[in-house]
Enzyme design. Structure first.
Site, PDB file in Angstrom:
ATOM      1  N   SER A 159      -2.719  -7.844   2.669  1.00  0.00           N
ATOM      2  CA  SER A 159      -3.041  -7.814   4.102  1.00  0.00           C
ATOM      3  C   SER A 159      -3.488  -9.200   4.553  1.00  0.00           C
ATOM      4  CB  SER A 159      -4.166  -6.812   4.378  1.00  0.00           C
ATOM      5  OG  SER A 159      -3.794  -5.530   3.959  1.00  0.00           O
ATOM      6  N   HIS A 213       0.848  -1.213   0.000  1.00  0.00           N
ATOM      7  CA  HIS A 213       0.000   0.000   0.000  1.00  0.00           C
ATOM      8  C   HIS A 213       0.879   1.258   0.000  1.00  0.00           C
ATOM      9  CE1 HIS A 213      -3.087  -2.636   2.283  1.00  0.00           C
ATOM     10  NE2 HIS A 213      -3.627  -2.383   1.115  1.00  0.00           N
ATOM     11  N   ARG A 229      -1.186  -5.417  -8.499  1.00  0.00           N
ATOM     12  CA  ARG A 229       0.049  -6.155  -8.203  1.00  0.00           C
ATOM     13  C   ARG A 229       0.365  -7.139  -9.304  1.00  0.00           C
ATOM     14  NH1 ARG A 229      -2.439  -7.837  -2.565  1.00  0.00           N
ATOM     15  NH2 ARG A 229      -4.095  -8.045  -4.089  1.00  0.00           N
TER      16      ARG A 229
END
Ligand code: PNS
Length: 165
Positions: free
Chosen positions: A132, A17, A94
């Protein structure tokens, strides 16, 4: 002034992030980092904890003159963007596996509110597999997560884990 909203769950904020925020800071004068309040999810960190973590780690990145604002929002992202008078949503990609989910969201948001455009930035390849969700899983199972999250986040995750047992 060029402004963008960078929305997400940020449970917790990862170095991936931060990489997107740092890249975004080269393009925007102000980025609102907007944490989704989702009562259906059972997060590791509360909204207040996520906000506090973000506020502490944001000054560690090289962001030039870009201003950061950390907020939370509930409901539709486009409605929040209109309310905040921002017409750009920033998202990171990503790997190709992110593309379909992101395309769906961007097209849905465009249908809901054609004035709002989504801008995608490619995450650095070192973060292509960092999420995450995986960071929490690896950590809970005793794996190493340094390099994936800021040290402060790892410290807070350790506290949470210790409190559990
Ligand atoms: O970091 P995440 O969990 O991938 O972020 C997802 C997020 C917060 C960007 C997305 O779930 C969202 O925008 N939710 C708000 C609800 C909404 O606007 N839904 C319709 C558009 S898909």
């Amino acid at each position: 002034m060029r402004r963008a909203i960078y929305p997400g769950s940020f449970d917790p904020i990862t170095n991936g992030h931060l990489d997107i925020i740092e890249r975004g800071s080269k393009l925007f004068d102000e980025i609102i980092i907007a944490i989704l309040y989702n009562p259906d999810k059972n997060p590791l960190f509360s909204i207040e904890e996520r906000k506090a973590l973000l506020e502490q780690v944001l000054p560690t990145i090289n962001a030039g003159n870009c201003r950061f604002i950390v907020e939370d929002f509930e409901g539709l992202l486009v409605e929040y963007a209109i309310k905040r008078r921002v017409d750009t949503i920033l998202r990171g990609i990503r790997a190709i596996s992110d593309y379909e989910y992101e395309l769906q969201m961007a097209l849905m948001n465009r249908k809901l509110e054609p004035r709002i455009e989504t801008v995608f930035l490619m995450a650095g390849e070192a973060f292509s597999y960092v999420s995450s969700r995986l960071v929490k899983q690896v950590f809970a199972l005793g794996g190493k997560i340094d390099g994936f999250v800021p040290p402060l986040v790892e410290e807070q995750m350790r506290k949470k884990l210790n409190n559990k047992f």
